[in-house]
Design a protein around this motif. Sequence first.
Motif, mmCIF file in Angstrom:
data_model
loop_
_atom_site.group_PDB
_atom_site.id
_atom_site.type_symbol
_atom_site.label_atom_id
_atom_site.label_comp_id
_atom_site.label_asym_id
_atom_site.label_seq_id
_atom_site.Cartn_x
_atom_site.Cartn_y
_atom_site.Cartn_z
ATOM 1 N N SER A 207 55.362 130.592 64.405
ATOM 2 C CA SER A 207 55.662 130.179 63.044
ATOM 3 C C SER A 207 56.637 131.144 62.379
ATOM 4 C CB SER A 207 54.366 130.096 62.229
ATOM 5 O OG SER A 207 54.635 129.780 60.883
ATOM 6 N N SER A 208 56.402 132.441 62.590
ATOM 7 C CA SER A 208 57.312 133.432 62.014
ATOM 8 C C SER A 208 58.709 133.306 62.615
ATOM 9 C CB SER A 208 56.761 134.839 62.258
ATOM 10 O OG SER A 208 55.505 134.999 61.634
ATOM 11 N N GLN A 209 58.777 133.124 63.910
ATOM 12 C CA GLN A 209 60.089 132.960 64.549
ATOM 13 C C GLN A 209 60.827 131.752 63.994
ATOM 14 O OE1 GLN A 209 59.844 133.269 68.954
ATOM 15 N NE2 GLN A 209 57.815 134.144 68.580
ATOM 16 N N ARG A 210 60.093 130.651 63.818
ATOM 17 C CA ARG A 210 60.739 129.456 63.279
ATOM 18 C C ARG A 210 61.306 129.710 61.895
ATOM 19 N NH1 ARG A 210 56.977 124.561 61.643
ATOM 20 N NH2 ARG A 210 56.526 126.149 60.066
ATOM 21 N N MET A 211 60.527 130.364 61.037
ATOM 22 C CA MET A 211 61.004 130.637 59.685
ATOM 23 C C MET A 211 62.224 131.555 59.701
ATOM 24 S SD MET A 211 57.316 131.209 57.790
ATOM 25 C CE MET A 211 58.107 131.700 56.253
ATOM 26 N N LEU A 212 62.181 132.577 60.555
ATOM 27 C CA LEU A 212 63.310 133.503 60.624
ATOM 28 C C LEU A 212 64.559 132.827 61.174
ATOM 29 C CD1 LEU A 212 61.395 136.642 61.916
ATOM 30 C CD2 LEU A 212 62.574 136.450 59.709
ATOM 31 N N LEU A 213 64.392 132.018 62.186
ATOM 32 C CA LEU A 213 65.549 131.339 62.761
ATOM 33 C C LEU A 213 66.123 130.302 61.795
ATOM 34 C CD1 LEU A 213 64.339 130.923 66.453
ATOM 35 C CD2 LEU A 213 66.041 132.527 65.570
ATOM 36 N N GLN A 214 65.251 129.620 61.054
ATOM 37 C CA GLN A 214 65.735 128.682 60.049
ATOM 38 C C GLN A 214 66.531 129.419 58.963
ATOM 39 O OE1 GLN A 214 62.148 126.756 58.799
ATOM 40 N NE2 GLN A 214 62.302 125.126 60.349
ATOM 41 N N ALA A 215 66.000 130.584 58.549
ATOM 42 C CA ALA A 215 66.732 131.380 57.554
ATOM 43 C C ALA A 215 68.062 131.867 58.112
ATOM 44 C CB ALA A 215 65.872 132.564 57.107
ATOM 45 N N ALA A 216 68.063 132.299 59.380
ATOM 46 C CA ALA A 216 69.317 132.744 59.998
ATOM 47 C C ALA A 216 70.325 131.620 60.084
ATOM 48 C CB ALA A 216 69.022 133.302 61.393
ATOM 49 N N ASP A 217 69.850 130.414 60.366
ATOM 50 C CA ASP A 217 70.767 129.269 60.453
ATOM 51 C C ASP A 217 71.424 128.985 59.098
ATOM 52 O OD1 ASP A 217 71.836 126.900 61.951
ATOM 53 O OD2 ASP A 217 70.672 125.834 60.420
ATOM 54 N N LEU A 219 71.980 131.182 56.758
ATOM 55 C CA LEU A 219 72.840 132.298 56.338
ATOM 56 C C LEU A 219 73.922 132.634 57.357
ATOM 57 C CD1 LEU A 219 70.026 134.658 54.988
ATOM 58 C CD2 LEU A 219 71.555 133.221 53.631
ATOM 59 N N TRP A 220 74.006 131.889 58.443
ATOM 60 C CA TRP A 220 74.904 132.275 59.543
ATOM 61 C C TRP A 220 76.368 132.360 59.094
ATOM 62 C CZ3 TRP A 220 73.219 134.252 63.889
ATOM 63 C CH2 TRP A 220 74.124 134.469 64.937
ATOM 64 N N ASP A 221 76.800 131.453 58.231
ATOM 65 C CA ASP A 221 78.206 131.446 57.793
ATOM 66 C C ASP A 221 78.433 132.323 56.567
ATOM 67 O OD1 ASP A 221 78.935 129.673 59.818
ATOM 68 O OD2 ASP A 221 78.352 127.928 58.607
ATOM 69 N N THR A 222 77.459 132.343 55.644
ATOM 70 C CA THR A 222 77.668 133.084 54.389
ATOM 71 C C THR A 222 77.268 134.550 54.486
ATOM 72 O OG1 THR A 222 75.482 132.412 53.630
ATOM 73 C CG2 THR A 222 77.342 130.987 53.033
ATOM 74 N N ALA A 223 76.260 134.869 55.269
ATOM 75 C CA ALA A 223 75.794 136.266 55.411
ATOM 76 C C ALA A 223 75.445 136.526 56.868
ATOM 77 C CB ALA A 223 74.611 136.534 54.493
ATOM 78 N N PRO A 224 76.458 136.630 57.715
ATOM 79 C CA PRO A 224 76.181 136.782 59.154
ATOM 80 C C PRO A 224 75.366 138.031 59.483
ATOM 81 C CG PRO A 224 78.493 137.216 58.653
ATOM 82 C CD PRO A 224 77.901 136.639 57.418
ATOM 83 N N GLY A 225 75.552 139.106 58.729
ATOM 84 C CA GLY A 225 74.778 140.317 59.017
ATOM 85 C C GLY A 225 73.286 140.089 58.801
ATOM 86 N N THR A 226 72.970 139.473 57.662
ATOM 87 C CA THR A 226 71.557 139.162 57.393
ATOM 88 C C THR A 226 71.005 138.175 58.417
ATOM 89 O OG1 THR A 226 71.944 139.507 55.029
ATOM 90 C CG2 THR A 226 69.948 138.301 55.660
ATOM 91 N N ALA A 227 71.820 137.198 58.819
ATOM 92 C CA ALA A 227 71.382 136.223 59.819
ATOM 93 C C ALA A 227 71.067 136.908 61.145
ATOM 94 C CB ALA A 227 72.445 135.156 60.005
ATOM 95 N N ARG A 228 71.923 137.877 61.542
ATOM 96 C CA ARG A 228 71.665 138.591 62.802
ATOM 97 C C ARG A 228 70.386 139.423 62.695
ATOM 98 N NH1 ARG A 228 77.403 138.658 63.135
ATOM 99 N NH2 ARG A 228 77.509 140.551 61.839
ATOM 100 N N ASP A 229 70.130 139.996 61.503
ATOM 101 C CA ASP A 229 68.867 140.733 61.324
ATOM 102 C C ASP A 229 67.665 139.817 61.515
ATOM 103 O OD1 ASP A 229 70.206 143.066 60.834
ATOM 104 O OD2 ASP A 229 70.160 142.848 58.643
ATOM 105 N N HIS A 230 67.754 138.602 60.971
ATOM 106 C CA HIS A 230 66.664 137.645 61.152
ATOM 107 C C HIS A 230 66.469 137.315 62.634
ATOM 108 C CE1 HIS A 230 66.078 137.379 56.987
ATOM 109 N NE2 HIS A 230 66.936 136.385 56.673
ATOM 110 N N VAL A 231 67.583 137.142 63.348
ATOM 111 C CA VAL A 231 67.478 136.822 64.773
ATOM 112 C C VAL A 231 66.840 137.977 65.537
ATOM 113 C CG1 VAL A 231 68.798 136.342 66.871
ATOM 114 C CG2 VAL A 231 69.388 135.184 64.729
ATOM 115 N N ARG A 232 67.254 139.229 65.198
ATOM 116 C CA ARG A 232 66.662 140.380 65.881
ATOM 117 C C ARG A 232 65.159 140.483 65.574
ATOM 118 N NH1 ARG A 232 71.843 142.768 64.863
ATOM 119 N NH2 ARG A 232 71.160 143.446 62.779
ATOM 120 N N THR A 233 64.794 140.216 64.327
ATOM 121 C CA THR A 233 63.368 140.246 63.979
ATOM 122 C C THR A 233 62.605 139.164 64.744
ATOM 123 O OG1 THR A 233 63.911 141.042 61.760
ATOM 124 C CG2 THR A 233 61.714 140.116 62.092
#
Length: 398
Positions: A207-217, A219-233
Amino acid sequence: MPAVAVPERDDTRALTVVMHTAFFVLLSASVARYLARHADGPHTPWVIALSALLAGLYVLGPALGTRPTPRRLTWLGLVVAAWALLVVLAPSFAWCAVPLFYTGLRTLPSRAAIWLVALLTALAVATQLSLAGWADPNVLLAPPAVAAVATTVFVVMQRQAARRDALIDDLVRTRRDLAATERREGTLAERERLAREIHDTLAQGLSSQRMLLQAADRLWDTAPGTARDHVRTAAAIAERSLAEARRFVHDLTPADLAEGGGLLQALRAVAERETTAALTVRVHTEGSPPEPLPGPVESALLRIAQGALANVREHAAATTATLTLTCLDDRLVLDVTDDGRGFDPRTAPAPATAAAESRGHGLPAIRARLRQLGGTFTIESAPGEGTALSAAIPLEPR
């Protein structure tokens, strides 16, 4: 469960030995009495031959079993015929009828055996009366009385043995049913336990992974750094979930506890993982926990903390959450508080209902864990005022 064989009863075996011994004693005594009085008689060779034949036939009996098979019935007929001829030639052989009563009762059905006993008794009485030469009351009454006693004793013992066999069969069947019921209950309990373990670890991780990946998706274009942090988490959570899955295969001990730091260290590790930019999780302790803590207690409190924080993350929209472990002399208390949106506890899922589990709430799992360990669970919350959960597990007195 394999079938249970019931051995022959010791009392039946003893009675059989006594009757066989009595037969040969009475047969030998009858032969000795006849030879002592009629050694030169014309029927002596026949009496000796029939006595030897009767003894030989009787010896063959145990090898044929006790069931009324054709061979057994033929054998019984030959034994009775040989004895009848002997009684006709020498009435003193009538006393051998008592062991023959027992043989007939063991071989034939009850009704047929009683008729055989009556026939043998009548023949014994008739030959004894001919030998006495007058209507001796002792001859008339003693053999029927002996036959009646022997038959009654045997029939009563046989019925008691049948009731005992039926009781043993009932006990064996009951034990088999009880074992099957215990296996089913054990299987259901194990399934419930595994379901709680999976809900509190793997399901929450996914569930946590899904939420983080959805958030990364998003933010991928507008905040790529934050999106990559979500993916790493999300990757770190996946690694942790993999460790939990491997732990299931071994001994189902939570991975945080298996690393050896104890309950406090495990709670701090959980708080660190659950802390994000949106949620801060802290750990407080009051008192020192006894060492060592029982494994089931450690595992339960850690799983409860994980389940409660998963609820905070997914439903509370809180900014802070606190894990407080209070160590008392007779119990451990874990409080989980947050400053989220709260809810009405009266509408919380009922304990151990499938519908509640399907809606994603961990409260039934928490209640089930505490119920197994004799613990208590309380919840305080109101809309807009956050939530406080309290789980207490009793300990042995220190």
